[in-house]
Design a protein around this motif. Structure first.
Motif, PDB file in Angstrom:
ATOM      1  N   GLY A   1       0.809  -1.213   0.000  1.00 29.37           N
ATOM      2  CA  GLY A   1       0.000   0.000   0.000  1.00 29.37           C
ATOM      3  C   GLY A   1       0.842   1.263   0.000  1.00 29.37           C
ATOM      4  N   ASP A   2       0.508   2.186   0.902  1.00 31.12           N
ATOM      5  CA  ASP A   2       1.195   3.480   0.902  1.00 31.12           C
ATOM      6  C   ASP A   2       2.580   3.438   1.545  1.00 31.12           C
ATOM      7  N   GLU A   3       3.042   2.254   1.972  1.00 29.84           N
ATOM      8  CA  GLU A   3       4.405   2.159   2.524  1.00 29.84           C
ATOM      9  C   GLU A   3       5.453   2.564   1.495  1.00 29.84           C
ATOM     10  N   ALA A   4       5.147   2.399   0.215  1.00 26.16           N
ATOM     11  CA  ALA A   4       6.103   2.773  -0.836  1.00 26.16           C
ATOM     12  C   ALA A   4       6.302   4.277  -0.917  1.00 26.16           C
ATOM     13  N   GLU A   5       5.414   5.055  -0.277  1.00 24.76           N
ATOM     14  CA  GLU A   5       5.571   6.503  -0.302  1.00 24.76           C
ATOM     15  C   GLU A   5       6.763   6.970   0.522  1.00 24.76           C
ATOM     16  N   ALA A   6       7.344   6.067   1.306  1.00 31.94           N
ATOM     17  CA  ALA A   6       8.554   6.392   2.069  1.00 31.94           C
ATOM     18  C   ALA A   6       9.812   6.185   1.229  1.00 31.94           C
TER      19      ALA A   6
ATOM     20  N   ALA B   1      15.527   5.250   0.202  1.00 33.17           N
ATOM     21  CA  ALA B   1      16.636   5.425  -0.743  1.00 33.17           C
ATOM     22  C   ALA B   1      17.854   6.054  -0.082  1.00 33.17           C
ATOM     23  N   ALA B   2      17.636   6.727   1.041  1.00 34.16           N
ATOM     24  CA  ALA B   2      18.753   7.376   1.728  1.00 34.16           C
ATOM     25  C   ALA B   2      19.504   6.438   2.657  1.00 34.16           C
ATOM     26  N   GLU B   3      18.955   5.245   2.906  1.00 34.48           N
ATOM     27  CA  GLU B   3      19.606   4.299   3.803  1.00 34.48           C
ATOM     28  C   GLU B   3      20.708   3.555   3.050  1.00 34.48           C
TER      29      GLU B   3
ATOM     30  N   LEU C   1      16.281  -0.383  -2.984  1.00 34.72           N
ATOM     31  CA  LEU C   1      14.862  -0.153  -3.194  1.00 34.72           C
ATOM     32  C   LEU C   1      14.437  -0.638  -4.572  1.00 34.72           C
ATOM     33  N   HIS C   2      13.345  -1.402  -4.617  1.00 37.30           N
ATOM     34  CA  HIS C   2      12.787  -1.906  -5.878  1.00 37.30           C
ATOM     35  C   HIS C   2      11.303  -1.544  -5.915  1.00 37.30           C
TER      36      HIS C   2
ATOM     37  N   ASN D   1      15.553  -4.582  -0.073  1.00 35.19           N
ATOM     38  CA  ASN D   1      16.518  -5.547   0.443  1.00 35.19           C
ATOM     39  C   ASN D   1      17.504  -4.797   1.326  1.00 35.19           C
ATOM     40  N   ARG D   2      17.521  -5.154   2.609  1.00 41.65           N
ATOM     41  CA  ARG D   2      18.488  -4.566   3.561  1.00 41.65           C
ATOM     42  C   ARG D   2      19.649  -5.535   3.689  1.00 41.65           C
TER      43      ARG D   2
END
Length: 360
Positions: free
Chosen positions: A320-325, A330-332, A337-338, A355-356
């Motif tokens: 859902g809206d978790e991708a809005e972060a 991307a800064a980590e 990020l995919h 993927n962390r």
């Protein structure tokens, strides 16, 4: 090796389905120099925007399938609910298709799937076929309760299944699932849910990835940690299961195999998915060759690549809206990020994954 293979760069690979798995397959194919044509009934599909061409048609449309067969040197699919008849029609048109229609037919019917697994020497939970309310009552009396009733076809991410808590309620549960053909499964007393991603090439070569440990929420995969801690015996069991399934299906491509680890160390197979798999997304940043490139290599008749892990990975689905972060993620520095390019975020919809990474 089939005539005409291996395919040279510049050849065209067809993909049935335009979702995120098709998108990531198309990106992997492009990196190896292949063109991709998508067939999907969906306008503006995620895979379409990274492919050379898209054919908008139902999966069983004769004209669409004929056009796809004409354009492509080999055809694959991104999800297992493509009609098996579509694969047979493509083969009748002279188009190579991988994986085979047999793999598709087995995976589309949960009774056929578990029957196949047992015949291949792979253990599963006890199960029974349910075609009526009377069958449901008999199955619950035989298997015991609690037990899980699932529709035989098309259920996914926790949909199309309900628990039978009391044997007398089995017929009502069957009715609540639409009175369609079902399967009743004994519960698995597992300590972990695991999966193994494996590939088989056109020449029978096998490539098997390290185990992943999976965690679900509400029937949807939330995270995968890989490589999962595993004893040599556990890893050997997973490899044997994968080899037995791939060989018996005469399979070409990547497959996902979901497993239960029992307290005594045995593995039971839960489901197979004849395609690249959500639990294998960790391989994109954690392995020498990811599952998407591996699948393209296999269906194109190329040598399979190494499956060694080069990092520990925690894969998290973005729902859902978790991708809005995305900006924060991307800064980590340890995060890759995919995003899938889906236009609309809905609750529970897979919009991407991260993927962390940490060292081995």
């Amino acid at each position: 090796m089939a005539p005409g293979f291996p395919l040279a760069p510049g050849a065209t690979i067809g993909i049935l389905g335009g979702g995120q798995l098709g998108r990531m397959l198309a990106l992997a194919a492009a990196r190896l120099g292949f063109d991709v044509v998508i067939l999907t009934p969906e306008l503006d599909a995620p895979a379409s925007r990274v492919a050379r061409e898209t054919l908008i048609a139902p999966f069983d449309d004769p004209d669409g399938l004929a056009r796809l067969a004409d354009l492509c040197d080999v055809i694959t699919y991104e999800f297992e609910n493509v009609p098996a008849a579509a694969v047979e029609r493509l083969k009748a048109l002279g188009a190579p298709v991988a994986p085979s229609g047999l793999a598709l037919a087995v995976a589309q019917d949960r009774v056929a799937e578990k029957t196949f697994l047992n015949e291949a020497g792979v253990r599963t939970v006890a199960f029974a076929q349910v075609d009526s309310g009377e069958d449901a009552l008999e199955a619950a009396a035989h298997i015991g309760v609690p037990s899980l009733m699932k529709t035989r076809r098309e259920g996914y991410d926790g949909k199309g299944q309900k628990w039978v808590e009391h044997a007398a309620d089995a017929a009502d549960v069957f009715a609540s699932l639409g009175s369609v053909p079902c399967i009743l499964e004994a519960p698995a007393e597992f300590v972990r849910e695991l999966s193994v991603i494996a590939a088989r090439g056109q020449d029978g070569e096998l490539a098997i990835y390290p185990l992943g440990e999976n965690h679900h929420e509400g029937g949807i995969l939330r995270r995968t940690v890989a490589p999962a801690p595993a004893s040599p015996d556990l890893a050997d069991q997973a490899e044997r299961i994968a080899a037995q399934i791939l060989t018996r299906l005469d399979y070409v491509g990547v497959i996902g195999i979901e497993l239960f680890e029992l307290a005594d160390g045995r593995l039971l197979a839960n489901e197979i998915a004849p395609r690249v798999h959500n639990t294998g997304h960790w391989t994109q940043d954690g392995c020498e060759v990811c599952q998407f490139e591996q699948h393209i290599r296999a269906v194109a008749g190329w040598p399979l690549g190494p499956t060694d892990a080069r990092a520990h990975v925690e894969m998290l689905n973005l729902l859902g809206d978790e991708a809005e972060a995305w900006a924060k993620l991307a800064a980590e520095p340890e995060t890759r990020l995919h995003l899938y390019g889906k236009r609309e975020a809905k609750p529970g919809r897979k919009m991407g994954h991260i993927n962390r990474l940490s060292g081995l």
